[in-house]
Design a protein around this motif. Structure first.
Motif: not given
Length: 284
Positions: A46-61, A74-78
């Motif tokens: 669950k924590s891994t999932l939400v860290q994808h919501f603003n690009g802290i983690l990137k999908p493996t696929s 790109k666009g992570l700052k925004e």
């Protein structure tokens, strides 16, 4: 502003002897204005999932798209202006000499004008339920619950459209937990921003969210309203979770009093149902 997750998998330390798949082909949509609880065991993903919501983690696929922004591009700052994430024990990141300076820190990085910063800080301190007199105090003088709210204020002052909180009541005493969840419910009612809470505590989630997503072994096991999820006690128990304690109590009472509803998951609801039964002629 929606979050669209498409076939998301995430593998930690891929290719090493310690490789671990934390998310396995997850797909979901969270729409603007939802109040979502994500529940599951420690290590469920669950924590891994939400860290994808603003690009802290990137999908493996797979991919994650937030307000049209693909988090792998790109666009992570925004994006990070739109999605604020409050991690566990956020008060440990407080560092300034006053509450005011701590809340102002993010805005100053954006080079906002002092009068605009001041206006936003005084607005947000009321939103989190603290008095302005705390602004000149050291954050380290405050109670645990107050520190937590100051840390949340530092995220809210950036005016995100989506607020994600990972175990927002972790480590707090019962009074502090009630304060935090009461504040979050009030915040949602007042602003209708999208709020996503990660928690393993069924009682806390049941009281305030309008959608529950259950994660088990990196997959979505259940997804529905609190009533739909917590009424399905056997499925939760098969995952190794449990419904709120009040649900079990009402199911036991129903065996003695068949007229009682048992699809109940908050104390307030249980109180109303028992009073309804008593007023309806329990002693006839």
């Amino acid at each position: 502003m929606s979050i669209v997750v498409e076939n998301l998998s995430h593998i930690y330390m891929k290719g090493s002897p310690f490789e671990r798949k934390a998310l396995d082909n997850v797909s979901l949509v969270i729409n603007q204005g939802e109040f979502v609880g994500i529940i599951g065991h420690t290590g469920s993903g669950k924590s891994t999932l939400v860290q994808h919501f603003n690009g802290i983690l990137k999908p493996t696929s797979g991919r994650v798209i937030v307000d049209g922004i693909d988090t792998s591009n790109k666009g992570l700052k925004e994006l990070r202006k739109k999605v604020g994430i409050v991690f566990q024990y956020p008060e440990q990141q407080l560092f300034e000499e006053t509450v005011y300076k701590d809340i102002a820190f993010g805005l100053k990085q954006l080079n906002q004008k002092e009068d605009e910063i001041d206006k936003k800080i005084r607005k947000v301190i009321k939103i989190v339920g603290l008095n302005e007199d705390v602004l000149e105090k050291s954050p380290f003088e405050l109670s645990g619950g107050q520190k937590r709210r100051v840390a949340i204020a530092g995220i809210l002052v950036m005016e995100p459209s989506i607020l994600v909180l990972d175990e927002p009541a972790a480590g707090l005493d019962p009074k502090g937990r009630n304060e935090i969840f009461g504040f979050l419910q009030k915040l949602y009612n007042q602003t209708k921003i999208t709020i996503i809470i990660v928690s393993h505590n069924m009682e806390e989630v049941a009281k305030i969210v309008n959608r529950v997503i259950v994660i088990n072994k990196g997959k979505i096991a259940m997804d529905g309203s609190p009533r739909e999820i917590f009424s399905n006690v056997s499925e939760l128990e098969n995952i190794g979770l449990s419904a709120p304690q009040i649900t079990y109590l009402m199911k036991k009472l129903k065996k003695k009093i068949p007229d009682l509803r048992d699809d109940i998951f908050t104390v307030e609801e249980a109180k109303k149902e028992i009073l309804r039964y008593l007023k309806g002629g329990a002693h006839d």
